[in-house]
Scaffold this motif. Sequence first.
Motif, PDB file in Angstrom:
ATOM      1  N   ARG A 165       0.844  -1.206   0.000  1.00  0.00           N
ATOM      2  CA  ARG A 165       0.000   0.000   0.000  1.00  0.00           C
ATOM      3  C   ARG A 165       0.877   1.253   0.000  1.00  0.00           C
ATOM      4  O   ARG A 165       0.655   2.186  -0.771  1.00  0.00           O
ATOM      5  CB  ARG A 165      -0.873   0.014   1.252  1.00  0.00           C
ATOM      6  N   GLU A 166       1.899   1.196   0.881  1.00  0.00           N
ATOM      7  CA  GLU A 166       2.810   2.337   1.011  1.00  0.00           C
ATOM      8  C   GLU A 166       3.531   2.590  -0.313  1.00  0.00           C
ATOM      9  O   GLU A 166       3.640   3.711  -0.787  1.00  0.00           O
ATOM     10  CB  GLU A 166       3.824   1.984   2.107  1.00  0.00           C
ATOM     11  N   ARG A 167       4.005   1.490  -0.938  1.00  0.00           N
ATOM     12  CA  ARG A 167       4.745   1.643  -2.198  1.00  0.00           C
ATOM     13  C   ARG A 167       3.839   2.100  -3.336  1.00  0.00           C
ATOM     14  O   ARG A 167       4.219   2.941  -4.138  1.00  0.00           O
ATOM     15  CB  ARG A 167       5.433   0.333  -2.565  1.00  0.00           C
ATOM     16  N   ASP A 168       2.621   1.549  -3.405  1.00  0.00           N
ATOM     17  CA  ASP A 168       1.663   1.975  -4.444  1.00  0.00           C
ATOM     18  C   ASP A 168       1.448   3.480  -4.345  1.00  0.00           C
ATOM     19  O   ASP A 168       1.468   4.196  -5.347  1.00  0.00           O
ATOM     20  CB  ASP A 168       0.296   1.304  -4.228  1.00  0.00           C
ATOM     21  N   THR A 169       1.225   3.951  -3.107  1.00  0.00           N
ATOM     22  CA  THR A 169       0.941   5.371  -2.906  1.00  0.00           C
ATOM     23  C   THR A 169       2.149   6.205  -3.302  1.00  0.00           C
ATOM     24  O   THR A 169       2.028   7.174  -4.059  1.00  0.00           O
ATOM     25  CB  THR A 169       0.585   5.642  -1.420  1.00  0.00           C
ATOM     26  N   ARG A 170       3.333   5.800  -2.808  1.00  0.00           N
ATOM     27  CA  ARG A 170       4.520   6.596  -3.109  1.00  0.00           C
ATOM     28  C   ARG A 170       4.816   6.593  -4.620  1.00  0.00           C
ATOM     29  O   ARG A 170       5.095   7.625  -5.214  1.00  0.00           O
ATOM     30  CB  ARG A 170       5.721   6.077  -2.326  1.00  0.00           C
ATOM     31  N   ASP A 171       4.730   5.397  -5.251  1.00  0.00           N
ATOM     32  CA  ASP A 171       5.069   5.297  -6.680  1.00  0.00           C
ATOM     33  C   ASP A 171       4.080   6.072  -7.557  1.00  0.00           C
ATOM     34  O   ASP A 171       4.453   6.608  -8.602  1.00  0.00           O
ATOM     35  CB  ASP A 171       5.099   3.826  -7.135  1.00  0.00           C
ATOM     36  N   SER A 172       2.803   6.123  -7.144  1.00  0.00           N
ATOM     37  CA  SER A 172       1.839   6.759  -8.040  1.00  0.00           C
ATOM     38  C   SER A 172       1.548   8.221  -7.706  1.00  0.00           C
ATOM     39  O   SER A 172       0.917   8.912  -8.510  1.00  0.00           O
ATOM     40  CB  SER A 172       0.541   5.945  -8.088  1.00  0.00           C
ATOM     41  N   THR A 173       2.021   8.696  -6.546  1.00  0.00           N
ATOM     42  CA  THR A 173       1.732  10.106  -6.218  1.00  0.00           C
ATOM     43  C   THR A 173       2.975  10.993  -6.305  1.00  0.00           C
ATOM     44  O   THR A 173       2.875  12.195  -6.111  1.00  0.00           O
ATOM     45  CB  THR A 173       1.137  10.250  -4.802  1.00  0.00           C
ATOM     46  N   ARG A 174       4.154  10.398  -6.574  1.00  0.00           N
ATOM     47  CA  ARG A 174       5.363  11.237  -6.637  1.00  0.00           C
ATOM     48  C   ARG A 174       5.250  12.190  -7.838  1.00  0.00           C
ATOM     49  O   ARG A 174       4.548  11.893  -8.824  1.00  0.00           O
ATOM     50  CB  ARG A 174       6.608  10.359  -6.739  1.00  0.00           C
ATOM     51  N   GLN A 175       5.997  13.303  -7.745  1.00  0.00           N
ATOM     52  CA  GLN A 175       5.923  14.316  -8.802  1.00  0.00           C
ATOM     53  C   GLN A 175       6.615  13.869 -10.083  1.00  0.00           C
ATOM     54  O   GLN A 175       6.176  14.170 -11.184  1.00  0.00           O
ATOM     55  CB  GLN A 175       6.598  15.589  -8.311  1.00  0.00           C
ATOM     56  N   ASN A 176       7.745  13.157  -9.911  1.00  0.00           N
ATOM     57  CA  ASN A 176       8.552  12.784 -11.074  1.00  0.00           C
ATOM     58  C   ASN A 176       8.192  11.402 -11.596  1.00  0.00           C
ATOM     59  O   ASN A 176       8.341  10.414 -10.895  1.00  0.00           O
ATOM     60  CB  ASN A 176      10.040  12.795 -10.697  1.00  0.00           C
ATOM     61  N   ALA A 177       7.734  11.375 -12.852  1.00  0.00           N
ATOM     62  CA  ALA A 177       7.423  10.112 -13.528  1.00  0.00           C
ATOM     63  C   ALA A 177       6.625   9.148 -12.657  1.00  0.00           C
ATOM     64  O   ALA A 177       7.071   8.031 -12.397  1.00  0.00           O
ATOM     65  CB  ALA A 177       8.731   9.452 -14.002  1.00  0.00           C
ATOM     66  N   PRO A 178       5.451   9.558 -12.179  1.00  0.00           N
ATOM     67  CA  PRO A 178       4.665   8.645 -11.336  1.00  0.00           C
ATOM     68  C   PRO A 178       4.160   7.438 -12.123  1.00  0.00           C
ATOM     69  O   PRO A 178       4.069   7.493 -13.354  1.00  0.00           O
ATOM     70  CB  PRO A 178       3.486   9.512 -10.886  1.00  0.00           C
ATOM     71  N   LEU A 179       3.857   6.384 -11.367  1.00  0.00           N
ATOM     72  CA  LEU A 179       3.269   5.196 -11.989  1.00  0.00           C
ATOM     73  C   LEU A 179       1.884   5.558 -12.518  1.00  0.00           C
ATOM     74  O   LEU A 179       1.019   5.987 -11.755  1.00  0.00           O
ATOM     75  CB  LEU A 179       3.124   4.093 -10.928  1.00  0.00           C
ATOM     76  N   ARG A 180       1.700   5.438 -13.837  1.00  0.00           N
ATOM     77  CA  ARG A 180       0.359   5.591 -14.392  1.00  0.00           C
ATOM     78  C   ARG A 180       0.287   4.892 -15.742  1.00  0.00           C
ATOM     79  O   ARG A 180       1.317   4.712 -16.402  1.00  0.00           O
ATOM     80  CB  ARG A 180      -0.072   7.055 -14.489  1.00  0.00           C
ATOM     81  N   LYS A 181      -0.922   4.539 -16.131  1.00  0.00           N
ATOM     82  CA  LYS A 181      -1.107   3.844 -17.397  1.00  0.00           C
ATOM     83  C   LYS A 181      -1.020   4.844 -18.537  1.00  0.00           C
ATOM     84  O   LYS A 181      -1.681   5.885 -18.495  1.00  0.00           O
ATOM     85  CB  LYS A 181      -2.480   3.166 -17.398  1.00  0.00           C
ATOM     86  N   ASP A 182      -0.203   4.549 -19.538  1.00  0.00           N
ATOM     87  CA  ASP A 182      -0.118   5.409 -20.719  1.00  0.00           C
ATOM     88  C   ASP A 182      -1.418   5.270 -21.527  1.00  0.00           C
ATOM     89  O   ASP A 182      -2.039   4.204 -21.542  1.00  0.00           O
ATOM     90  CB  ASP A 182       1.082   4.962 -21.563  1.00  0.00           C
TER      91      ASP A 182
END
Length: 216
Positions: A165-182
């Motif tokens: 949960r912690e990693r999902d949040t950090r990876d997808s909410t960071r400012q630089n190149a967040p995790l998201r579907k193209d």
Amino acid sequence: MIVAVDGTSASGKGTLAAKLAQHFNLEPLDTGLLYRAVALSMITVGDNLEDQEKAANHAASLDYKSMDSPRLRNSDIGVASSKIAAFKSVRLILLDFQQKFAKNPPNGRSGTILDGRDIATVVCPEADSKIFVTANIEIRAKRRWKQLIQSDEPAIYARVLEDLRERDTRDSTRQNAPLRKDGDAITIDTSHLDAEQTFEMARKYIASRDLNRQRS
Ligand code: DC
């Protein structure tokens, strides 16, 4: 041919990328290992993971040929890598290596396949095929927990779930190149698929993209 595979932690994207690499004769790069190697290098010398300048120095002196330490796969390194992956300077240094890798398959290979979080969106927006892999978080936590137990790493399910949960949040909410579907990517939800079924869906998609590419 360049194939981009992105997705959440423990979604099965690594297994999928390895199977696709073999099937389509592609050179694989698990880009998560690069971030893990930076984190491990910092932890080994006792550097503070919050220190962006030090993290960038470790990234700049990374030995890309030594990515085989089993320690890299440990869950504490996973959590630590997600922290340093938020630093822009670290991402820029690793970006250069990944882009060169993607465009220069070794002799005899038909192309490259990279898996990570920002491959389709940032590293290879020009990729021929883009796949976004995810699954329900409880199912991912259960899979990761089983892997840890089998590899003799002590693990408590509730803790594994919390880390994810912690990693999902950090990876997808960071400012630089967040995790998201193209926008051009297909999504494969592996919650109720095994590795073979996941591979079959991705194989068909890549084969159809390749056919279109050859026709045009
Ligand atoms: O895929 P993995 O769990 O090995 O990745 C470890 C961490 O590295 C992950 O939490 C986020 C980061 N990462 C990233 O930011 N961008 C990538 N292309 C790959 C990984």
